[in-house]
Design a protein around this motif. Sequence first.
Motif, mmCIF file in Angstrom:
data_model
loop_
_atom_site.group_PDB
_atom_site.id
_atom_site.type_symbol
_atom_site.label_atom_id
_atom_site.label_comp_id
_atom_site.label_asym_id
_atom_site.label_seq_id
_atom_site.Cartn_x
_atom_site.Cartn_y
_atom_site.Cartn_z
ATOM 1 N N VAL A 147 0.817 -1.004 -0.029
ATOM 2 C CA VAL A 147 0.034 0.415 -0.285
ATOM 3 C C VAL A 147 0.054 1.187 0.323
ATOM 4 O O VAL A 147 0.321 2.175 -0.524
ATOM 5 C CB VAL A 147 -0.695 0.309 0.863
ATOM 6 C CG1 VAL A 147 -0.259 0.154 2.580
ATOM 7 C CG2 VAL A 147 -2.288 0.586 1.097
ATOM 8 N N VAL A 150 3.571 3.982 5.427
ATOM 9 C CA VAL A 150 2.686 3.679 6.649
ATOM 10 C C VAL A 150 2.933 4.016 7.916
ATOM 11 O O VAL A 150 3.938 4.019 8.227
ATOM 12 C CB VAL A 150 2.864 1.739 7.354
ATOM 13 C CG1 VAL A 150 1.664 1.715 8.137
ATOM 14 C CG2 VAL A 150 1.888 0.995 6.061
ATOM 15 N N LYS A 227 -1.296 5.279 4.821
ATOM 16 C CA LYS A 227 -1.891 4.187 5.309
ATOM 17 C C LYS A 227 -1.321 4.377 6.384
ATOM 18 O O LYS A 227 -0.797 5.127 6.892
ATOM 19 C CB LYS A 227 -1.466 2.545 4.797
ATOM 20 C CG LYS A 227 -2.037 1.739 5.759
ATOM 21 C CD LYS A 227 -3.400 1.660 5.724
ATOM 22 C CE LYS A 227 -3.570 0.476 6.760
ATOM 23 N NZ LYS A 227 -5.381 -0.080 6.526
ATOM 24 N N ARG A 250 -5.833 5.371 3.906
ATOM 25 C CA ARG A 250 -6.315 4.239 4.225
ATOM 26 C C ARG A 250 -6.545 4.081 5.731
ATOM 27 O O ARG A 250 -5.584 4.198 5.957
ATOM 28 C CB ARG A 250 -5.667 3.319 3.207
ATOM 29 C CG ARG A 250 -6.348 2.648 1.800
ATOM 30 C CD ARG A 250 -6.005 3.587 1.157
ATOM 31 N NE ARG A 250 -6.349 2.645 -0.172
ATOM 32 C CZ ARG A 250 -6.976 3.768 -1.300
ATOM 33 N NH1 ARG A 250 -7.752 4.938 -0.966
ATOM 34 N NH2 ARG A 250 -7.426 2.993 -2.522
ATOM 35 N N TYR A 470 -2.591 -3.957 4.579
ATOM 36 C CA TYR A 470 -1.592 -3.375 3.674
ATOM 37 C C TYR A 470 -0.885 -3.628 2.110
ATOM 38 O O TYR A 470 0.393 -3.825 1.681
ATOM 39 C CB TYR A 470 0.014 -3.814 4.558
ATOM 40 C CG TYR A 470 0.206 -3.551 6.301
ATOM 41 C CD1 TYR A 470 0.486 -2.270 6.680
ATOM 42 C CD2 TYR A 470 -0.789 -4.617 7.335
ATOM 43 C CE1 TYR A 470 -0.240 -2.364 7.852
ATOM 44 C CE2 TYR A 470 -0.835 -4.058 8.236
ATOM 45 C CZ TYR A 470 -0.647 -2.779 8.923
ATOM 46 O OH TYR A 470 -1.179 -2.465 10.440
#
Length: 481
Positions: A147, A150, A227, A250, A470
């Motif tokens: 993704v 994070v 994310k 996300r 993820y």
Amino acid sequence: MDLWQGRYDKLFVGGRWVPPASDGDLAVISPATEEVVARVPDGVEADIDAAVAAAREAFDRGPWPRLPLEDRVAVLRRLSGELAAHEAEIARLVSTEMGCPITLSAKMQAMGPRLLLDAFLGLAPEYPWTDTRASATGKALVTREPVGVVAAIVPWNAPLLITMIKLAPALLAGCTMVLKPSPETPLDAYLLGHLLERAGLPAGVVNIVPARREVSEYLVRHHGVDKVSFTGSTAAGRRIGALCGHDLRRVTLELGGKSAAVLLDDADLDAAVAAIRAVSLRNSGQVCSNKTRIVVARSLRDELHDRLAELVRSMPVGDPFDPATEIGPMVSENQRKRVEGYIADGEASGASVLVRGERPEGPGWYVAPTVFADVDPDAKIAQEEIFGPVLTVHTFDTEDEAVAIANNSEYGLNGSVFAADPEHALAVARRIRTGTVEVNGNPVGFTAPIGGFKNSGIGREAGLEGFDAYVEIKSYGLPSL
């Protein structure tokens, strides 16, 4: 000799220990002694910018997302070995930071992260990273690709364990990360940074910046972040969800709980009380999945009351470094005030106090463990997450009533059902609206997904499903051969 000797004057950014952008710091205070045990940099927006830039560079142009899965697995296997070699140090650090009793800390706080990492390492080859699908209307290669960058925001109650439930699947998927530990418990994150270096993680793949709430929000809103994965209170989760929703970022939210343990009329009380000891008062009550509402059949009510009173009186309260201690301090003075406020509210509401444990003399943010009996299921102490050593007991006459009490909550994180017949217990468990239900006290283990219904969160962590948070799913149209 400890690997990490307690110098916490830098941040782990871009694979190096670098000076922070400001000279502010965060005091780490022992909840057992109320003394400052360490100071760490208080991250500011410039530090977040640097950490996100390093993670962005590592994702967009670095080797990590482009390595074969087996190469990423090899690095994290080395991390597993480092975690195993430093379990005693991890246990001491977490017990120092937040007061977890050392006997529990050795298992939950130190061994748990390694076992969780090992579970993800075992599952990674089974995950459907790629799939080819053919139909009359086309042929597709369906992939699950990382993704991106994070932001992992972790709480203080199980800091390294919860870090690992995010870090392991994210890194195995090929993501990079900015880890934001709680201001109360940053020390284990510093040790983790050192262990990641020793494991050979490429520069910028993980970056660590302790920070307060305002700077944490800046991280959540940062346009370089793809994310956000957050574990913490439902109130904070709502705020983070709103911020991510605005930017369509996300997000995974693992939030609060007010879980129920249902004891049917043929339940084995020995097993049930043993489970209550382990997973209702665990970590001095500071675990979101603890079963803090005990829902008992009327035929077992009096005996359970006696057993619970005996149980609480048998659990030593005190120094978290005493191996005999089962109830340690609350993480902070504010947390102690919060818990004591709920106890006072329960007493004022007319609920009967079944037992109140003895609070030790001297320093430390301790709370006397308390059990309320015959509690109205709608009472504040039965509805709101207390996050301390406080239990409420509720009596039912029919299974329908038991299920209604268990489901009478805005939360839906965890629960348990006890009955002589495991199939009967499972049938009742299916009616309880929570992400996890334990039958006769049996845990689901680290290869099963966990997460919540209702206000307990969005998404799932652990298990094969833990990778889903993820990855982005991408389809390629292929020529038919």
